[in-house]
Design an enzyme around this catalytic site. Structure first.
Site, PDB file in Angstrom:
ATOM      1  N   LYS A 128      84.624  56.235  72.161  1.00  0.00           N
ATOM      2  CA  LYS A 128      83.833  55.219  72.864  1.00  0.00           C
ATOM      3  C   LYS A 128      83.166  54.235  71.903  1.00  0.00           C
ATOM      4  CE  LYS A 128      83.633  54.785  76.385  1.00  0.00           C
ATOM      5  NZ  LYS A 128      84.557  53.818  77.029  1.00  0.00           N
ATOM      6  N   ASP A 187      89.407  59.912  71.837  1.00  0.00           N
ATOM      7  CA  ASP A 187      90.415  59.582  72.856  1.00  0.00           C
ATOM      8  C   ASP A 187      91.812  59.529  72.271  1.00  0.00           C
ATOM      9  OD1 ASP A 187      87.741  58.442  73.830  1.00  0.00           O
ATOM     10  OD2 ASP A 187      89.000  58.485  75.616  1.00  0.00           O
TER      11      ASP A 187
HETATM   12  O1  MRU Z   1      85.668  55.457  78.964  1.00  0.00           O
HETATM   13  P1  MRU Z   1      85.534  56.934  79.074  1.00  0.00           P
HETATM   14  O2  MRU Z   1      84.299  57.389  79.769  1.00  0.00           O
HETATM   15  O3  MRU Z   1      86.786  57.576  79.629  1.00  0.00           O
HETATM   16  O4  MRU Z   1      85.408  57.392  77.545  1.00  0.00           O
HETATM   17  C1  MRU Z   1      85.264  58.751  77.235  1.00  0.00           C
HETATM   18  C2  MRU Z   1      85.062  58.993  75.789  1.00  0.00           C
HETATM   19  O5  MRU Z   1      85.020  58.081  75.000  1.00  0.00           O
HETATM   20  C3  MRU Z   1      85.000  60.408  75.346  1.00  0.00           C
HETATM   21  O6  MRU Z   1      84.205  60.513  74.204  1.00  0.00           O
HETATM   22  C4  MRU Z   1      86.428  60.827  75.049  1.00  0.00           C
HETATM   23  O7  MRU Z   1      87.247  60.796  76.162  1.00  0.00           O
HETATM   24  C5  MRU Z   1      86.628  62.057  74.289  1.00  0.00           C
HETATM   25  S1  MRU Z   1      86.045  63.452  75.076  1.00  0.00           S
HETATM   26  C6  MRU Z   1      86.619  64.471  75.885  1.00  0.00           C
END
Ligand code: MRU
Length: 366
Positions: free
Chosen positions: A255, A244
């Site tokens: 995550k 992210d």
């Molecule tokens: O909380 P979320 O579902 O938005 O988290 C998403 C993630 O952690 C993905 O692994 C991350 O956005 C990278 S991928 C495109």
């Protein structure tokens, strides 16, 4: 990518050239429901309620949120307020800021009468840019899966472990961590994906498993704590996750739980790759510890949704009433635990030198 054989992206402009279509990801895997965003407020709600999620998709949704606002009020004040509201929706991912900066740069100098047209054009470019980047990540990442397949010799399918959902639902198309998986599958390389369920919201179990199933990619859902055991047993050839926010020194924030997988991978000599478009790179940050970590509602930990025997989707409480909850959404994996970064420009070391080698262009401080 495909849903029931039909090609879909995770976000699109509807035929009226105005409203924005999304897949409501809170309804998956039980129902495939698309919905229209008709206003800035609807775009904000979709991000906050995680109808759309995944750092790249959040960025593009925010860009379309600006478009929807420019339709009703293209003033300077409305532009600034829209960007401020959107920026506050989710704190951790970098792509949100990246997309809003790009929209601001395109619209700031434009006359208000021009802004709606320019906004839709720029948002469409950002969406296409994301698709191109993810496709390129798939091409570059294919190499690491091919290498893992060669290392296996005649011992069958490559086992990839992934965490959360970094597939096409988290981007506009293709995904980040899953793009190499889809390319390898298309190429006919036998592979199997271990899918971490990813508590508390279960993006792995609900979204990654669903995506892979739609594309016929062999996969198995595991509880979050199983990965280390599988690695010790030689059942994982490589890990690939998304990011992210990536620091200029190669620390990656993804995550919650990603870090523990990286630790287990290091202890077992298993390559740990992180796939990311450059829109996640925070060039102003040198230390992952400075990344703001989203803390979410206790309800996500204490209440689980699922399908009941009668087919209805129900929620059940799983905690003793009154037990306090902490719900950190993300964690930081230090660069030293990352084998390499897979980007749209190629594969590099998770380090300042590695990133600058691929992205040498000068950058103004953000
Ligand atoms: O909380 P979320 O579902 O938005 O988290 C998403 C993630 O952690 C993905 O692994 C991350 O956005 C990278 S991928 C495109």
């Amino acid at each position: 990518m495909k849903v029931g054989g039909d090609a879909y992206r995770s976000i699109w402009v509807e035929d009226d050239a105005r409203t924005v279509g999304i897949i409501d990801q809170t309804r998956l895997p039980f129902e495939f429901v698309t919905t229209r965003l008709e206003s800035l407020d609807a775009a904000v709600e979709a991000i906050v309620r995680m109808r759309v999620r995944g750092a790249p998709l959040i960025g593009v949704t925010a860009a379309y949120g600006v478009c929807l606002r420019m339709r009703t009020d293209p003033s300077d004040a409305a532009l600034r307020a829209a960007c401020k509201t959107l920026l506050a929706t989710r704190p951790t991912g970098r792509n949100l800021r990246w997309a809003l900066d790009a929209m601001g740069a395109a619209l700031d100098a434009a006359a208000p009468a021009e802004r709606e047209r320019r906004a839709y054009a720029r948002a469409a470019e950002l969406a296409e840019d994301d698709v191109r980047s993810c496709r390129a990540i798939g091409e570059h990442g294919l190499r690491v899966i091919e290498e893992a397949f060669e290392r296996r010799g005649s011992r069958g399918a490559v086992n990839v472990l992934t965490h959360c959902n970094a597939g096409w639902l988290a981007t506009v198309d293709w995904g980040t961590a899953l793009a190499p998986v889809y390319r390898a599958h298309e190429r006919g390389i036998p592979l199997h994906v271990w899918v971490d369920e990813t508590r508390p919201r279960n993006q792995g179990a609900s979204l990654t498993a669903w995506e892979l199933g739609q594309h016929g990619v062999p996969h198995t859902v595991i509880v979050d704590n199983a990965g280390g055991h599988l690695m010790q047993r030689g059942l994982v050839d490589l890990c690939i996750t998304g990011s992210d926010r990536t620091t200029a020194t190669g620390d990656v924030c993804n995550k919650i739980g990603t870090y523990l997988k990286a630790l287990a991978a290091r202890d077992n000599d298993i390559p740990f790759y992180v796939a990311l478009p450059s829109s996640t790179i925070d060039w102003d940050l040198a230390d992952g510890a400075a990344i703001p970590i989203e803390e979410r509602a206790a309800r996500e930990v204490g209440v689980v949704a699922g399908r009941a025997a009668d087919g209805s989707v129900v929620e059940v409480a799983i905690l003793p009433p009154g037990s306090p909850v902490a719900n950190y959404g993300f964690d930081v994996t230090p660069a030293r635990l990352v084998t390499a970064l897979i980007t749209e420009r190629g594969i590099c070391d998770a380090s300042a030198e590695g990133l600058v080698g691929l992205y040498p262009e000068p950058r103004a401080p953000g």
